[in-house]
Design an enzyme around this catalytic site. Structure first.
Site, short mmCIF file in Angstrom:
data_model
loop_
_atom_site.label_atom_id
_atom_site.label_comp_id
_atom_site.label_asym_id
_atom_site.label_seq_id
_atom_site.Cartn_x
_atom_site.Cartn_y
_atom_site.Cartn_z
NE ARG A 46 -2.89 0.43 3.35
CZ ARG A 46 -2.16 0.63 4.45
NH1 ARG A 46 -1.41 1.71 4.59
NH2 ARG A 46 -2.17 -0.26 5.44
CE1 TYR A 98 -17.42 10.63 -15.78
CE2 TYR A 98 -16.20 10.62 -13.73
CZ TYR A 98 -17.02 9.97 -14.64
OH TYR A 98 -17.42 8.69 -14.40
CG ASP A 170 -9.46 15.97 -14.90
OD1 ASP A 170 -8.75 15.40 -15.76
OD2 ASP A 170 -10.49 15.45 -14.41
O1 P1T Z 1 -13.20 6.88 -14.18
P1 P1T Z 1 -12.04 7.35 -13.37
O2 P1T Z 1 -10.73 6.74 -13.75
O3 P1T Z 1 -12.30 7.30 -11.89
O4 P1T Z 1 -11.82 8.91 -13.72
C1 P1T Z 1 -12.77 9.88 -13.46
C2 P1T Z 1 -12.63 11.02 -14.43
C3 P1T Z 1 -11.99 12.18 -14.05
N1 P1T Z 1 -11.82 13.22 -14.89
C4 P1T Z 1 -12.26 13.16 -16.17
C5 P1T Z 1 -12.06 14.34 -17.07
C6 P1T Z 1 -12.91 12.01 -16.63
O5 P1T Z 1 -13.34 11.99 -17.90
C7 P1T Z 1 -13.11 10.92 -15.74
C8 P1T Z 1 -13.84 9.70 -16.17
N2 P1T Z 1 -14.65 9.90 -17.29
C9 P1T Z 1 -15.43 8.95 -17.88
C10 P1T Z 1 -15.57 7.69 -17.43
C11 P1T Z 1 -16.16 9.42 -19.07
O6 P1T Z 1 -16.65 8.60 -19.87
O7 P1T Z 1 -16.24 10.64 -19.26
#
Ligand code: P1T
Length: 379
Positions: A46, A98, A170
């Site tokens: 971890r 998102y 992001d």
């Molecule tokens: O799905 P995950 O790895 O937890 O990531 C989340 C996330 C964060 N930021 C952005 C800009 C993202 O697009 C996403 C995840 N997005 C999708 C699953 C989607 O289809 O838009």
């Protein structure tokens, strides 16, 4: 070292044991000690794992940071950033983002006493009126998901620096191939590594990269204390993905442009959202802070009709209807009912996420096949 070399060699060393060129998958939870504390730098997976460590160094290298951290998902990475805050703190966030990030902010962290302001940041000065003594962090997605708005990272960073706020970006849609937020003044860059970093739709993972020792130390503490790490097998896969990031992105950009132009000239298409168009409101900023315009775009069909949009995504054959993005294969999505369903209708419609909106993640297939698929589906 230039970017296209960094993706392959950045932060990487051959494995010290046998010179393995790719780091072995150290599928172990723990490490032998000859006396308490007598170990070779790894105690428990971890906290540290050699395969994850190799990946974290690669993340840091390609984002021009000093420290990388890998998590079990993109949301787990965002969760770690939010744990830098305390009850009473305030965050200013892009209003188009998102849906899962919005849900994490509003349904988890608001309950822990953190206040969020979701605002349009197309004009970076907009953030100043929301800054007060409690403001600690500005959260930026650019290009935004799914409207492909462009936020001026340098412009926002000037304001966050003047007010001693953290700026987190992001960078999932752009990737460091196109945009390096730390170079533009951001403090934290975040990725859903599930997307372009992994690149093959076979892993869920998140990443953070920073260039400040104190922020890195706190984030490593949170990563270990909260425990949302990724496993060694997934670390290996994403490290392998990064090695071709530059060649994949080059093709994503070429195909994205061709698809955007095709859609813009299609008589049944109403509006195409893609930062490469000169008519895009922040095209001039995209041109400054990005090296190309990426493989993501959204569009609406004429009449702004929910049923027409659903028909198109059902008819597409090469573009698979699925959540996610950034893999080698092309995907289509209907944000209002899929990725952004967790944002209330009145909120999402304010930013343009209407029922007729279709999002495309343009893959690296032959462009003729992609255009033919769109042609037959749109009619
Ligand atoms: O799905 P995950 O790895 O937890 O990531 C989340 C996330 C964060 N930021 C952005 C800009 C993202 O697009 C996403 C995840 N997005 C999708 C699953 C989607 O289809 O838009």
């Amino acid at each position: 070292m230039k970017f296209n070399t960094k993706t392959i060699h950045g932060g990487q060393e051959h494995d010290p044991a046998y010179g393995a060129v790719m780091p072995p998958i150290y599928q172990t939870s723990t490490y032998a000690q000859n006396t308490p504390g007598g170990h070779k730098g790894y105690e428990y997976s971890r906290t540290h794992n050699p395969t994850r460590h190799a990946l974290e160094k690669a993340f840091a290298s390609i984002e021009n940071g000093t420290h990388g951290l890998a998590f079990g998902s993109g949301l787990a990475a965002i969760d770690a950033v939010m744990k830098l805050l305390k009850p009473g703190d305030e965050v200013i966030s892009t209003n188009d983002l998102y849906g899962g990030t919005y849900r994490l902010f509003t349904k988890i962290f608001e309950d822990f006493g953190i206040k969020f302001h979701f605002i349009g940041m197309e004009n970076s000065k907009n953030i100043t009126q929301y800054i007060n003594a409690n403001t600690k962090l500005v959260w930026v997605e650019t290009p935004t998901n799914p409207m492909l708005n462009i936020i001026d990272i340098k412009g926002i960073a000037q304001i966050t620096k003047a007010h001693k706020l953290l700026l987190a970006v992001d960078n999932t849609f752009a990737t460091p191939y196109l945009q390096r937020p730390l170079d533009l003044g951001a403090d934290i860059v975040m990725h859903s590594a599930t997307k372009y970093m992994g690149g093959h739709s076979d892993v869920v993972m998140g990443a953070l990269v920073v260039k400040d020792n104190a922020i890195a130390e706190r984030l490593y503490f949170i990563q270990n204390a909260s425990g949302a790490v990724c496993g060694p097998q997934d670390s290996f896969l994403v490290l392998r993905g990064i090695k071709t990031l530059h060649v994949r992105m080059q093709r994503h950009c070429e195909n994205g442009k061709a698809v955007a132009q095709f859609l813009a000239s299609h008589p049944k298409v109403e509006q195409v959202y893609w930062p490469g168009f000169e008519s895009h409101p922040n095209h001039h900023i995209a041109k400054q802070q990005m090296d190309d315009f990426g493989g993501m775009l959204s569009f609406t069909s004429k009449g702004n009709d929910y049923d027409a949009a659903i028909k198109i995504v059902e008819k597409l054959k090469i573009f698979t209807l699925a959540e996610s993005l950034g893999g080698v294969e092309s995907l289509s999505g209907h944000p209002a009912s899929m990725t952004h369903a967790s944002i209330p209708k009145e909120e999402r419609e304010k930013t343009g996420v209407v029922d007729s909106l279709i999002r495309l993640s343009v893959g690296i297939e032959d462009i003729d096949d992609l255009l033919a698929d769109l042609k037959q589906a749109i009619g």
